[in-house]
Write an enzyme that holds these catalytic residues in place. Sequence first.
Site, PDB file in Angstrom:
ATOM      1  N   GLY A   1     -14.988  -1.700  10.664  1.00 17.60           N
ATOM      2  CA  GLY A   1     -16.148  -2.411  11.532  1.00 17.60           C
ATOM      3  C   GLY A   1     -16.125  -3.725  11.194  1.00 17.60           C
ATOM      4  O   GLY A   1     -16.903  -4.479  11.533  1.00 17.60           O
ATOM      5  N   VAL A   2     -15.086  -4.084   9.956  1.00 16.51           N
ATOM      6  CA  VAL A   2     -15.055  -5.920  10.245  1.00 16.51           C
ATOM      7  C   VAL A   2     -15.232  -6.619  11.430  1.00 16.51           C
ATOM      8  O   VAL A   2     -13.454  -6.122  11.901  1.00 16.51           O
ATOM      9  CB  VAL A   2     -14.888  -6.605   9.152  1.00 16.51           C
ATOM     10  CG1 VAL A   2     -14.608  -8.364   9.647  1.00 16.51           C
ATOM     11  CG2 VAL A   2     -15.354  -6.023   8.058  1.00 16.51           C
TER      12      VAL A   2
ATOM     13  N   GLN B   1       0.319  -0.994   0.230  1.00 19.86           N
ATOM     14  CA  GLN B   1      -0.224  -0.258  -0.187  1.00 19.86           C
ATOM     15  C   GLN B   1       0.814   1.697  -0.258  1.00 19.86           C
ATOM     16  O   GLN B   1       2.041   1.388   0.360  1.00 19.86           O
ATOM     17  CB  GLN B   1      -0.992  -0.447   1.294  1.00 19.86           C
ATOM     18  CG  GLN B   1      -1.170   1.373   1.775  1.00 19.86           C
ATOM     19  CD  GLN B   1      -0.930   2.512   2.219  1.00 19.86           C
ATOM     20  OE1 GLN B   1      -0.395   2.168   3.231  1.00 19.86           O
ATOM     21  NE2 GLN B   1      -1.590   3.324   1.754  1.00 19.86           N
TER      22      GLN B   1
ATOM     23  N   LYS C   1      -8.234   2.124  -2.998  1.00 23.48           N
ATOM     24  CA  LYS C   1      -8.660   2.157  -1.361  1.00 23.48           C
ATOM     25  C   LYS C   1      -9.167   3.671  -1.133  1.00 23.48           C
ATOM     26  O   LYS C   1      -8.516   4.786  -1.591  1.00 23.48           O
ATOM     27  CB  LYS C   1      -7.056   1.488  -0.987  1.00 23.48           C
ATOM     28  CG  LYS C   1      -7.677   1.302   0.614  1.00 23.48           C
ATOM     29  CD  LYS C   1      -6.140   0.568   1.674  1.00 23.48           C
ATOM     30  CE  LYS C   1      -7.197  -0.169   2.670  1.00 23.48           C
ATOM     31  NZ  LYS C   1      -7.697   1.263   3.312  1.00 23.48           N
TER      32      LYS C   1
ATOM     33  N   HIS D   1     -11.218   4.383   5.247  1.00 19.37           N
ATOM     34  CA  HIS D   1     -10.165   4.925   6.432  1.00 19.37           C
ATOM     35  C   HIS D   1     -10.291   4.400   7.942  1.00 19.37           C
ATOM     36  O   HIS D   1      -9.053   5.145   8.491  1.00 19.37           O
ATOM     37  CB  HIS D   1      -9.095   6.560   5.986  1.00 19.37           C
ATOM     38  CG  HIS D   1      -7.777   6.300   6.149  1.00 19.37           C
ATOM     39  ND1 HIS D   1      -7.517   6.479   5.232  1.00 19.37           N
ATOM     40  CD2 HIS D   1      -6.534   6.070   6.923  1.00 19.37           C
ATOM     41  CE1 HIS D   1      -5.546   6.509   5.019  1.00 19.37           C
ATOM     42  NE2 HIS D   1      -5.403   6.500   6.350  1.00 19.37           N
TER      43      HIS D   1
END
Length: 393
Positions: A314-315, A161, A257, A281
């Site tokens: 949030g996973v 990234q 992303k 983010h």
Amino acid sequence: MSGGPSVSGGPTVGGGLSTNGNPVVGGGPTVHCDLAGLRERARAVLDPAHYDYYAGGVGDEVVLGENEAAFRRLALLPRVLRGRATRDLAVDLPGGRLALPVLVAPTAFHRLAHPDGELATARAAAAAGTVLVSGVASTVAIAEVVAAAREVDAGAAVWFQLYPHPEHDVTACLVRRAERAGCTALVVTADSPVFGRHRRDAEHGFHDLPEGLAAENMRDLPGGPPGGTRDIAMSPAVSWADLDRLRALTSLPVWLKGVLHPRDAVLAVEHGAAGVVVSNHGGRQCDLVPAAVDALPAVVEAVAGRVPVLLDGGVRGGGDVAVALALGAAAVGVGRPALWGLAAAGEAGVARVLDLLRDEFDHVLALCGGRDPADLTRDLVVPRGTGVSARCG
């Protein structure tokens, strides 16, 4: 946490981050607990300033909370009498095959959590058969990260990234390093024209890494001091033309992303992105945006199957993975949970996080009558508390 090199609320337009510092020893014995338990163990061992750097978000942290709360507003409507005894969880993506539809999202400065840092994370991801997206703000250079993953699995896929640097030759150098290291895809983070402002970091006075630590990928770059590091720079002038120039540098698949607006998803496809990542983010950039999972369906619809769509933000369990896939994601990224595991128990803690997510996702898939991730479809997702329409399916 979804990537991001800033350790303060400080720099504004075009600002940069100082990246020198010293390791703080974290970690501990192997633990057997759920993700919430790992987070509490991480809180216990981390310096409070470092815990808050990982845990915190931008502004009043509205979006930080919404990323998780949005999943709680959704339910799955199972199908019956259509499953099988064992399920195939694998997913093929540009840049690698995942043994489960969960990858480790880019996050910064793993050696703040544990002395082995990104090396431990890479080994755990490789052992789980999934991808580590190693961030430009890694405290271990990308070549060493890839080597650690491939000590475990010679075919391990590691993605790199980066942020498009305002100086094109710096971006070009980073791309070449990732290629030489053996990375199998690039992930360009596009949602950071300026650094987010983080209240927790300001309250701690946490504006730099401890002595002895650095963002190692930023070392020995054009324009920097010999042997020294450059700041991770942001610029609101970065444009689609910069993405085009970056793509021209490499034959690796390039993911974009930080996409929330469906029109940007369409532009990403038109500019040759191999895939898009729906992400805010991790709630660390703008406190006014929607939860990532709330933005997902419109992006999936706009892309219309032309490229895969990932989601991060949030996973926190296998059920969240299933909901995201049913809404059209090909896979999800997890950031903070991997950091909690790393801080709690090093490599074994990250492995525990991925094992938990694999087991929970497989269980939910079975309960929904699924045989593989493709069986999770949009008609299985319903808002809680609104009833179920006879038109489902």
